[in-house]
Design a protein around this motif. Structure first.
Motif, PDB file in Angstrom:
ATOM      1  N   VAL A  74     -10.747  15.915  -0.107  1.00  0.00           N
ATOM      2  CA  VAL A  74     -11.603  15.736   1.080  1.00  0.00           C
ATOM      3  C   VAL A  74     -11.189  14.461   1.827  1.00  0.00           C
ATOM      4  O   VAL A  74     -11.079  14.438   3.056  1.00  0.00           O
ATOM      5  CB  VAL A  74     -13.101  15.672   0.675  1.00  0.00           C
ATOM      6  N   LEU A  75     -10.923  13.405   1.057  1.00  0.00           N
ATOM      7  CA  LEU A  75     -10.522  12.126   1.652  1.00  0.00           C
ATOM      8  C   LEU A  75      -9.194  12.270   2.406  1.00  0.00           C
ATOM      9  O   LEU A  75      -9.037  11.762   3.521  1.00  0.00           O
ATOM     10  CB  LEU A  75     -10.394  11.092   0.529  1.00  0.00           C
ATOM     11  N   ILE A  76      -8.239  12.966   1.797  1.00  0.00           N
ATOM     12  CA  ILE A  76      -6.936  13.168   2.448  1.00  0.00           C
ATOM     13  C   ILE A  76      -7.110  13.955   3.751  1.00  0.00           C
ATOM     14  O   ILE A  76      -6.556  13.588   4.794  1.00  0.00           O
ATOM     15  CB  ILE A  76      -5.955  13.887   1.499  1.00  0.00           C
ATOM     16  N   ALA A  77      -7.916  15.019   3.689  1.00  0.00           N
ATOM     17  CA  ALA A  77      -8.144  15.832   4.897  1.00  0.00           C
ATOM     18  C   ALA A  77      -8.851  15.006   5.976  1.00  0.00           C
ATOM     19  O   ALA A  77      -8.524  15.101   7.159  1.00  0.00           O
ATOM     20  CB  ALA A  77      -8.962  17.077   4.543  1.00  0.00           C
ATOM     21  N   LEU A  78      -9.814  14.169   5.567  1.00  0.00           N
ATOM     22  CA  LEU A  78     -10.530  13.313   6.515  1.00  0.00           C
ATOM     23  C   LEU A  78      -9.564  12.370   7.236  1.00  0.00           C
ATOM     24  O   LEU A  78      -9.679  12.132   8.440  1.00  0.00           O
ATOM     25  CB  LEU A  78     -11.590  12.494   5.761  1.00  0.00           C
ATOM     26  N   CYS A  79      -8.590  11.838   6.472  1.00  0.00           N
ATOM     27  CA  CYS A  79      -7.662  10.829   7.014  1.00  0.00           C
ATOM     28  C   CYS A  79      -6.444  11.439   7.718  1.00  0.00           C
ATOM     29  O   CYS A  79      -5.681  10.710   8.349  1.00  0.00           O
ATOM     30  CB  CYS A  79      -7.163   9.919   5.877  1.00  0.00           C
ATOM     31  N   ARG A  80      -6.266  12.742   7.618  1.00  0.00           N
ATOM     32  CA  ARG A  80      -5.024  13.344   8.110  1.00  0.00           C
ATOM     33  C   ARG A  80      -4.687  13.010   9.572  1.00  0.00           C
ATOM     34  O   ARG A  80      -3.530  12.790   9.917  1.00  0.00           O
ATOM     35  CB  ARG A  80      -5.033  14.870   7.894  1.00  0.00           C
ATOM     36  N   GLY A 118      -4.750   1.492   0.335  1.00  0.00           N
ATOM     37  CA  GLY A 118      -3.603   2.150  -0.270  1.00  0.00           C
ATOM     38  C   GLY A 118      -3.985   3.349  -1.110  1.00  0.00           C
ATOM     39  O   GLY A 118      -3.124   4.013  -1.689  1.00  0.00           O
ATOM     40  N   LEU A 119      -5.276   3.641  -1.180  1.00  0.00           N
ATOM     41  CA  LEU A 119      -5.742   4.788  -1.958  1.00  0.00           C
ATOM     42  C   LEU A 119      -5.173   6.090  -1.365  1.00  0.00           C
ATOM     43  O   LEU A 119      -4.807   7.006  -2.075  1.00  0.00           O
ATOM     44  CB  LEU A 119      -7.267   4.834  -1.949  1.00  0.00           C
ATOM     45  N   ILE A 120      -5.120   6.137  -0.032  1.00  0.00           N
ATOM     46  CA  ILE A 120      -4.482   7.257   0.675  1.00  0.00           C
ATOM     47  C   ILE A 120      -3.301   6.689   1.448  1.00  0.00           C
ATOM     48  O   ILE A 120      -3.484   5.786   2.273  1.00  0.00           O
ATOM     49  CB  ILE A 120      -5.473   7.941   1.666  1.00  0.00           C
ATOM     50  N   SER A 121      -2.105   7.156   1.160  1.00  0.00           N
ATOM     51  CA  SER A 121      -0.923   6.629   1.855  1.00  0.00           C
ATOM     52  C   SER A 121      -0.425   7.670   2.866  1.00  0.00           C
ATOM     53  O   SER A 121      -0.872   8.821   2.864  1.00  0.00           O
ATOM     54  CB  SER A 121       0.195   6.329   0.842  1.00  0.00           C
ATOM     55  N   ASP A 122       0.497   7.255   3.710  1.00  0.00           N
ATOM     56  CA  ASP A 122       1.063   8.162   4.726  1.00  0.00           C
ATOM     57  C   ASP A 122       1.674   9.390   4.056  1.00  0.00           C
ATOM     58  O   ASP A 122       1.644  10.475   4.609  1.00  0.00           O
ATOM     59  CB  ASP A 122       2.133   7.409   5.530  1.00  0.00           C
ATOM     60  N   ARG A 123       2.210   9.189   2.849  1.00  0.00           N
ATOM     61  CA  ARG A 123       2.826  10.333   2.126  1.00  0.00           C
ATOM     62  C   ARG A 123       1.799  11.401   1.800  1.00  0.00           C
ATOM     63  O   ARG A 123       2.108  12.587   1.830  1.00  0.00           O
ATOM     64  CB  ARG A 123       3.458   9.845   0.815  1.00  0.00           C
ATOM     65  N   ASP A 124       0.563  10.979   1.483  1.00  0.00           N
ATOM     66  CA  ASP A 124      -0.487  11.946   1.155  1.00  0.00           C
ATOM     67  C   ASP A 124      -0.833  12.819   2.367  1.00  0.00           C
ATOM     68  O   ASP A 124      -1.271  13.950   2.214  1.00  0.00           O
ATOM     69  CB  ASP A 124      -1.765  11.232   0.691  1.00  0.00           C
ATOM     70  N   ASN A 173       0.830  -1.219   0.000  1.00  0.00           N
ATOM     71  CA  ASN A 173       0.000   0.000   0.000  1.00  0.00           C
ATOM     72  C   ASN A 173       0.859   1.262   0.000  1.00  0.00           C
ATOM     73  O   ASN A 173       0.572   2.245   0.677  1.00  0.00           O
ATOM     74  CB  ASN A 173      -0.954   0.010   1.196  1.00  0.00           C
ATOM     75  N   GLY A 174       1.965   1.217  -0.757  1.00  0.00           N
ATOM     76  CA  GLY A 174       2.798   2.408  -0.915  1.00  0.00           C
ATOM     77  C   GLY A 174       3.867   2.574   0.150  1.00  0.00           C
ATOM     78  O   GLY A 174       4.731   3.437   0.025  1.00  0.00           O
ATOM     79  N   GLU A 175       3.837   1.758   1.197  1.00  0.00           N
ATOM     80  CA  GLU A 175       4.844   1.891   2.260  1.00  0.00           C
ATOM     81  C   GLU A 175       5.864   0.774   2.150  1.00  0.00           C
ATOM     82  O   GLU A 175       5.517  -0.386   1.969  1.00  0.00           O
ATOM     83  CB  GLU A 175       4.175   1.813   3.641  1.00  0.00           C
ATOM     84  N   ARG A 176       7.149   1.135   2.319  1.00  0.00           N
ATOM     85  CA  ARG A 176       8.194   0.117   2.243  1.00  0.00           C
ATOM     86  C   ARG A 176       8.066  -0.840   3.424  1.00  0.00           C
ATOM     87  O   ARG A 176       7.906  -0.419   4.569  1.00  0.00           O
ATOM     88  CB  ARG A 176       9.576   0.775   2.242  1.00  0.00           C
ATOM     89  N   LEU A 177       8.136  -2.111   3.124  1.00  0.00           N
ATOM     90  CA  LEU A 177       7.993  -3.141   4.134  1.00  0.00           C
ATOM     91  C   LEU A 177       9.299  -3.283   4.907  1.00  0.00           C
ATOM     92  O   LEU A 177      10.370  -3.375   4.320  1.00  0.00           O
ATOM     93  CB  LEU A 177       7.639  -4.467   3.443  1.00  0.00           C
ATOM     94  N   ALA A 178       9.193  -3.299   6.237  1.00  0.00           N
ATOM     95  CA  ALA A 178      10.360  -3.563   7.076  1.00  0.00           C
ATOM     96  C   ALA A 178      10.063  -4.830   7.856  1.00  0.00           C
ATOM     97  O   ALA A 178       9.239  -4.830   8.763  1.00  0.00           O
ATOM     98  CB  ALA A 178      10.615  -2.393   8.020  1.00  0.00           C
TER      99      ALA A 178
END
Length: 204
Positions: free
Chosen positions: A130-136, A197-203, A74-79
């Motif tokens: 709107v989705l990004i702001a909702l998830c922030r 993964g539609l909204i990632s931590d980077r967003d 989902n856009g995040e590097r796996l550790a």
């Protein structure tokens, strides 16, 4: 098809499905022809890149430094290792594999996210904002976060609260959560957007 599986397409656009079963608890992914999922065409993939493993009750993906270029979920590097949930997108080199799971005691979030999460292209620019702001508030996987309020979203995007309500109604419908109780819709919408993964931590 009611068991968990991984799906991906080869460079010619042909779809492939690998059914996962606890009877084969480790499925290797890599460029080697000997890998269970052999991505032989992709130079960015290491010979043994990652593995999907059954851990007593659920499927996990592991990349313990096996790969040169990393594995992304989902856009995040796996550790190390993480549990897989329905709808998770795994990027290995240029290949995108999706994890599907049906039935079997899954919660509603997982069941919905395997089927009805829209794509980025199906959202308008404003809906995505709107989705990004909702998830922030969920940035950095904060465990006890709650979705942003209509007022907070309106303030961030310089829109009226009524406009935000209208966009959220459209998003509830697109994500298939419009029939949930009012107090659950926003949380479920944020969870689905992040899990898929539609909204990632980077967003955020």
């Amino acid at each position: 098809m009611d068991g968990p599986c991984l799906r991906f397409a080869d460079p010619d656009g042909r779809s492939h499905e690998v059914v996962l079963s606890p009877s084969q608890p480790r499925v290797t992914i890599g460029r080697s022809a000997q890998a269970d999922i052999a991505l032989t065409w992709d130079e960015e993939v290491s010979r043994l890149h990652a593995a999907v493993e059954w851990m007593s009750s659920h499927w996990t993906i592991v990349d313990d430094g096996l790969s040169r270029n990393g594995t992304f979920v989902n856009g995040e590097r796996l550790a190390g290792r993480r549990s897989l949930r329905a709808g998770d997108r795994i990027r290995i080199g240029a290949a995108l594999l999706t994890f599907h799971e049906f039935g079997g005691g899954l919660d509603d979030v997982t069941r919905i996210s395997s089927g009805s999460v829209p794509t980025v292209r199906s959202l308008t620019e404003t809906q995505r904002s709107v989705l990004i702001a909702l998830c922030r508030p969920y940035k950095h996987n904060v465990g006890f976060a709650t979705p942003a309020s209509n007022q907070q979203i309106a303030g961030e995007l310089f829109l009226s609260v009524d406009a935000i309500k209208t966009h959220l109604r459209a998003l509830f419908a697109k994500f298939g959560v419009e029939d949930l109780p009012q107090n659950q819709k926003r949380v479920r919408l944020a969870e689905l957007a992040i899990q898929s993964g539609l909204i990632s931590d980077r967003d955020l």
